[in-house]
Scaffold this motif. Structure first.
Motif, short mmCIF file in Angstrom:
data_model
loop_
_atom_site.label_atom_id
_atom_site.label_comp_id
_atom_site.label_asym_id
_atom_site.label_seq_id
_atom_site.Cartn_x
_atom_site.Cartn_y
_atom_site.Cartn_z
N CYS A 88 0.80 -1.22 0.00
CA CYS A 88 0.00 0.00 0.00
C CYS A 88 0.84 1.27 0.00
O CYS A 88 0.30 2.36 -0.18
N ALA A 89 2.14 1.16 0.18
CA ALA A 89 2.99 2.35 0.25
C ALA A 89 2.83 3.19 -1.01
O ALA A 89 2.97 2.69 -2.13
N GLY A 90 2.47 4.45 -0.83
CA GLY A 90 2.30 5.36 -1.94
C GLY A 90 0.99 5.18 -2.70
O GLY A 90 0.79 5.79 -3.74
N ARG A 91 0.08 4.37 -2.18
CA ARG A 91 -1.19 4.11 -2.85
C ARG A 91 -2.37 4.40 -1.93
O ARG A 91 -3.34 3.67 -1.89
N SER A 92 -2.30 5.50 -1.19
CA SER A 92 -3.32 5.79 -0.19
C SER A 92 -4.70 5.96 -0.80
O SER A 92 -5.70 5.66 -0.15
N ALA A 93 -4.80 6.42 -2.04
CA ALA A 93 -6.11 6.61 -2.65
C ALA A 93 -6.87 5.29 -2.72
O ALA A 93 -8.07 5.23 -2.48
#
Length: 90
Positions: free
Chosen positions: A15-20
């Motif tokens: 999920c790192a960098g994919r908070s959306a």
């Protein structure tokens, strides 16, 4: 075990960098199976799942579980007031 924050060579969460995708639901939250699939293959899945069950996150997909207001979304019923935010999104 080193964490991603401490050491760039340590395992990184999917999920790192994919908070959306993991935090900003559009409409209804992911189903139980969708949340599990989002986290499948993450090298930190087990640790994240254990941490989420202890910390009870207020929102987002953590450890293969979608959370709403510190509750597992797949356990809540659509009549639950915590689902009311979805009516405004659809």
């Amino acid at each position: 075990m080193a964490t991603a924050v401490d050491d760039e060579g340590a395992p990184q969460p999917l999920c790192a960098g994919r908070s959306a995708e993991f935090m900003d639901y559009e409409g209804y939250p992911p189903s139980e199976d969708e949340a599990k699939a989002m986290c499948a293959g993450c090298p930190l899945l087990e640790q994240c799942n254990l941490n989420a069950r202890q910390q009870l996150p207020s929102w987002g997909v953590w450890g293969g579980i979608a959370w709403i207001d510190r509750r597992q979304a797949h356990i809540l019923k659509p009549a639950d007031p915590r689902w009311s935010w979805c009516e405004n999104e659809t």
